[in-house]
Design an enzyme around this catalytic site. Structure first.
Site, short mmCIF file in Angstrom:
data_model
loop_
_atom_site.label_atom_id
_atom_site.label_comp_id
_atom_site.label_asym_id
_atom_site.label_seq_id
_atom_site.Cartn_x
_atom_site.Cartn_y
_atom_site.Cartn_z
CG LEU A 63 -8.05 17.01 -5.68
CD1 LEU A 63 -8.21 16.23 -6.76
CD2 LEU A 63 -6.54 17.00 -5.39
CG ASP A 108 6.01 0.67 -2.78
OD1 ASP A 108 6.46 1.04 -1.67
OD2 ASP A 108 5.67 -0.44 -3.07
CG HIS A 114 9.69 7.89 3.92
ND1 HIS A 114 8.97 7.08 3.17
CD2 HIS A 114 10.21 7.08 4.97
CE1 HIS A 114 9.14 5.79 3.48
NE2 HIS A 114 9.86 5.66 4.51
C1 IPE Z 1 2.40 -0.12 0.83
O1 IPE Z 1 3.29 -0.52 1.84
C2 IPE Z 1 1.48 0.83 1.68
C3 IPE Z 1 1.86 2.34 1.39
C4 IPE Z 1 2.15 2.51 0.24
C5 IPE Z 1 1.33 3.24 2.30
P1 IPE Z 1 4.83 -1.37 1.28
O2 IPE Z 1 5.27 -0.54 0.50
O3 IPE Z 1 5.39 -1.76 2.81
O4 IPE Z 1 4.05 -2.25 0.81
P2 IPE Z 1 3.79 -4.13 0.89
O5 IPE Z 1 2.94 -3.90 2.09
O6 IPE Z 1 4.98 -5.11 1.34
O7 IPE Z 1 2.74 -4.52 -0.22
C1 IPE Z 2 6.21 4.12 0.47
O1 IPE Z 2 7.76 3.77 -0.01
C2 IPE Z 2 5.89 4.90 1.54
C3 IPE Z 2 5.18 4.18 2.61
C4 IPE Z 2 5.05 3.09 2.71
C5 IPE Z 2 5.14 5.29 3.89
P1 IPE Z 2 8.38 2.59 0.65
O2 IPE Z 2 9.19 2.99 2.09
O3 IPE Z 2 7.60 1.51 0.88
O4 IPE Z 2 9.56 2.45 -0.19
P2 IPE Z 2 10.06 1.05 -0.61
O5 IPE Z 2 9.11 0.10 -1.31
O6 IPE Z 2 10.95 0.19 0.35
O7 IPE Z 2 11.06 1.33 -1.76
MG MG Z 3 7.15 -0.29 -0.37
#
Ligand code: IPE
Ligand code: IPE
Ligand code: MG
Length: 237
Positions: free
Chosen positions: A126, A15, A32
Site C-alpha cells: 500500500l 472525522d 483520538h
Molecule cells: C477536519 O478537521 C480535518 C481533519 C480531520 C484532519 P475538523 O474536524 O475540525 O473539521 P472542520 O475544519 O470543522 O471542517
Molecule cells: C477528527 O476528529 C480528528 C482530527 C481532526 C485530528 P475530531 O477531533 O474533529 O472530532 P469531532 O469532529 O470533534 O467529533
Molecule cells: Mg471534526
C-alpha cells in the site's frame, strides 16, 4: 456475477473522534487514541480490498486553532504513531509519505517523518500518504512559490507552466489523483483537503464516527463508488 470497481486511490478525512469520546463521557483524546487504532485497521483492510493508494487527513492547517491541550495531545499521539509505524509499516510492506507543511512541525517530529519515509521507501504494498499540517490552499501556495523561484533563477520559463508542470511540483507529485473521497462524522465539506487533486474525485459522506468505521463501512463506500459512472478505476470480479 457482481463486478465491483475498486478505486485505485482513496482519500479519507477521519472525522468524529471527539464526538465519539463525548458519547462515552470520555475526554476527546480518548477518541483520538481509538481513531489511531481504526486507522491501522483500515490501512490493512483497504489493501486487502485492492486499493493501491490511501491518503489520510490527520491534522489540518486549521486544526492549530483548537484548544492548546488538545493540539499538544494530538501532536504527542501523532509522533508516537509515526515512531511505531516504522515497524508496522515494514511488516505490512507499506510505503509511507507525509504530505503537508512539515517545516512548521518541531525538529523531533521532522526527524520521525524522515526516518519513517526512509525506512519504508522500498516497500511495494500500500502507498500510504499521511497529511500532517496539511491545507489544500497552503499546498497550492507552496507549490507556486517553488515554481516562482525556478522562474526567478532562470530554470523555468513562465510560459511553460501548465497543469502537468504545476502538479509535478506538488506534495502529491508522484501520486495519482484520488478516485474516491470519504468523510466520516457527518459533515459534508472538504475542509481544505487536496483541493487541486480532488477536482474530479467522487465524494462520499457517512455519519459513522471515525472510531466506529470498520471494513464493512469501507466496503459500503466502495460499492457506492462502484455504482457511479466512472471513466477510470480498477475492475475486479
Ligand atoms: C477536519 O478537521 C480535518 C481533519 C480531520 C484532519 P475538523 O474536524 O475540525 O473539521 P472542520 O475544519 O470543522 O471542517
Ligand atoms: C477528527 O476528529 C480528528 C482530527 C481532526 C485530528 P475530531 O477531533 O474533529 O472530532 P469531532 O469532529 O470533534 O467529533
Ligand atoms: Mg471534526
Amino acid at each position: 456475477m457482481n463486478t465491483i470497481k475498486i478505486p485505485k486511490h482513496i482519500a479519507i478525512m477521519m472525522d468524529g473522534n471527539g464526538r465519539w469520546a463525548k458519547r462515552k463521557f470520555m475526554p476527546r483524546t480518548f477518541g483520538h487514541i481509538q481513531g489511531g487504532k481504526t486507522l491501522e485497521a483500515i490501512c490493512k483492510n483497504a489493501y486487502d480490498l485492492g486499493v493501491e493508494y490511501l491518503t489520510i487527513y490527520a491534522f489540518s492547517t486549521e486544526n492549530w486553532s483548537r484548544p492548546k491541550d488538545e493540539v499538544e495531545g494530538l501532536m504527542k499521539l501523532l509522533k508516537e504513531y509515526l515512531n511505531r509505524s516504522i515497524e508496522t509499516s515494514i511488516k505490512n510492506n507499506m510505503r509511507v509519505k507525509i504530505i503537508g507543511n512539515i517545516k512548521k512541525l518541531d525538529n523531533e517530529f521532522q526527524s520521525s517523518i524522515i526516518n519513517l519515509e526512509k525506512a519504508t521507501t522500498n516497500c511495494t504494498g500500500l502507498k500510504f500518504q499521511l497529511a500532517l499540517n496539511y491545507g489544500g490552499k497552503d499546498e497550492i501556495i507552496r507549490t507556486t512559490q517553488k515554481i516562482a523561484l525556478e522562474c526567478l533563477n532562470n530554470k523555468l520559463d513562465a510560459s511553460a507552466i501548465n497543469e502537468d508542470l504545476f502538479a509535478s511540483h506538488m506534495d502529491t507529485s508522484d501520486i495519482p489523483d484520488p478516485d474516491l473521497f470519504i468523510r466520516t462524522g457527518g459533515e459534508k465539506r472538504l475542509s481544505n483537503f487536496l483541493l487541486w487533486e480532488m477536482a474530479y474525485t467522487e465524494l462520499y459522506f457517512t455519519d459513522v464516527l471515525w472510531p466506529d468505521f470498520k471494513k464493512d463501512d469501507l466496503k459500503k463506500a466502495i460499492y457506492d463508488f462502484s455504482k457511479r459512472d466512472r471513466r477510470y478505476g480498477n475492475v475486479i470480479e
